[in-house]
Design an enzyme around this catalytic site. Structure first.
Site, mmCIF file in Angstrom:
data_model
loop_
_atom_site.group_PDB
_atom_site.id
_atom_site.type_symbol
_atom_site.label_atom_id
_atom_site.label_comp_id
_atom_site.label_asym_id
_atom_site.label_seq_id
_atom_site.Cartn_x
_atom_site.Cartn_y
_atom_site.Cartn_z
ATOM 1 C CG HIS A 78 7.302 7.719 37.594
ATOM 2 N ND1 HIS A 78 7.334 7.126 38.838
ATOM 3 C CD2 HIS A 78 7.262 6.696 36.701
ATOM 4 C CE1 HIS A 78 7.323 5.811 38.700
ATOM 5 N NE2 HIS A 78 7.284 5.524 37.414
ATOM 6 C CG HIS A 241 3.347 2.147 36.618
ATOM 7 N ND1 HIS A 241 3.376 3.382 37.236
ATOM 8 C CD2 HIS A 241 4.648 1.817 36.401
ATOM 9 C CE1 HIS A 241 4.627 3.762 37.400
ATOM 10 N NE2 HIS A 241 5.420 2.830 36.902
ATOM 11 C CG ASP A 245 7.000 3.338 33.696
ATOM 12 O OD1 ASP A 245 7.018 4.360 34.409
ATOM 13 O OD2 ASP A 245 7.288 2.201 34.124
ATOM 14 C CG HIS A 268 12.235 2.061 31.596
ATOM 15 N ND1 HIS A 268 11.236 3.005 31.638
ATOM 16 C CD2 HIS A 268 12.174 1.394 32.781
ATOM 17 C CE1 HIS A 268 10.610 2.916 32.807
ATOM 18 N NE2 HIS A 268 11.151 1.952 33.509
#
Length: 307
Positions: A78, A241, A245, A268
């Protein structure tokens, strides 16, 4: 020339880690040209620097973690997203624990902190990683398929599609595109919060995760609806969001990208695999700078506006 950027002054934040739940202090400080972004664990007997690079990522379960030896910092995506959105190249981030504070669950608080400290231009050219040919990573097939891809593009744009079979997510849309050259990161992306499901909370907490999470720093859903009293910040906050990310995960490469990123059900781990796949092909990219701002992609020479 299109110059590197750092902060004019230092700024601080205090919060708790999303997964560990521990109190943590963060100090963001100016850094010299060509420093990059460096986390510094100042709670240890001897402070340890952890430069942000694709190779420094050592864990991607639910967050991006970087390490130097046995010393690590968790959940950096973030604050890295905010740095990318504001075009910051050089920064020291002092931290008193091993996890970045979650604050409100988005990048908005980090954007506010960084803009409050002020953005300073430096006397060195800003360097970009320009993608020269497509690079893609894929995993699974059928209903388990995930992929992420970089294509050549004179600028930086992102397209992301999620796939959650949930009434609230279905109603909000599962795909979004965003162009970083628009200068609208702070308004259109930064406020999108992380999200989770009540059915996963007990499982996560039994594994020592999500201990700092709650309705004040995440969107929480039961089987049918959003439980937060104030609802969503954007009509398509869930997929935004994931874009937030991805912007943070990709900035871990150490320089802003000139590329078109697209992804389906990525996260991720896959974002980091994509960076490593890019770096493993020297003919797939080049490092460039712009002697004249007019040569840069539209919007990249301007400082991001305040709120």
């Amino acid at each position: 020339m299109l110059a590197q950027r750092t902060l004019k002054s230092l700024t601080k934040a205090v919060g708790v880690g999303l997964h560990g739940g521990q109190r943590v202090e963060l100090t963001l400080r100016p850094a010299a040209p060509d420093t990059g972004i460096v986390f510094r664990r100042v709670d240890l007997p001897e402070p340890v620097d952890i430069p942000v690079t694709a190779e420094s990522v050592t864990d991607t379960r639910l967050a991006s973690t970087i390490s130097n030896g046995g010393v690590k910092v968790n959940t950096i995506e973030h604050v890295m997203s905010a740095c990318s959105g504001l075009g910051l190249d050089n920064l020291y981030i002092d931290i008193t624990a091993e996890e970045v504070p979650i604050l409100d669950g988005s990048s908005a608080s980090f954007v506010y902190l960084l803009q409050s400290a002020g953005i300073a231009l430096q006397n060195k050219p800003k360097r970009f990683i320009r993608v020269k040919k497509p690079v893609e990573v894929r995993e699974g097939e059928g209903r388990n398929l995930k992929w992420a891809r970089l294509d050549p593009f004179h600028g930086y744009k992102l397209a992301f599609e999620i796939e959650f079979d949930h009434p609230a997510v279905n109603a909000s849309g599962q795909r979004v595109e965003f162009d970083m050259g628009s200068g609208r990161y702070a308004r259109e992306i930064a406020r999108a919060r992380t999200f989770g499901f009540t059915r996963d909370v007990e499982m996560m907490r039994s594994r020592g995760l999500g201990l700092g999470g709650g309705l004040d720093n995440a969107i929480v859903m039961d089987d049918v609806k959003v439980l937060n009293a104030d609802g969503l910040r954007y009509s398509d906050e869930f997929v935004k969001h994931k874009i937030l990310d991805a912007i943070g995960d990709l900035y871990i490469v150490g320089k802003p990208l000139l590329a078109a990123y697209s992804a389906f059900r990525s996260g991720h781990a896959m974002n980091n695999l994509l960076l490593r796949a890019l770096l493993a092909q020297p003919d797939a990219y080049e490092i460039v700078s712009f002697e004249h701002e007019r040569e840069a992609p539209l919007g990249f020479a301007q400082l991001a506006p305040a709120w």
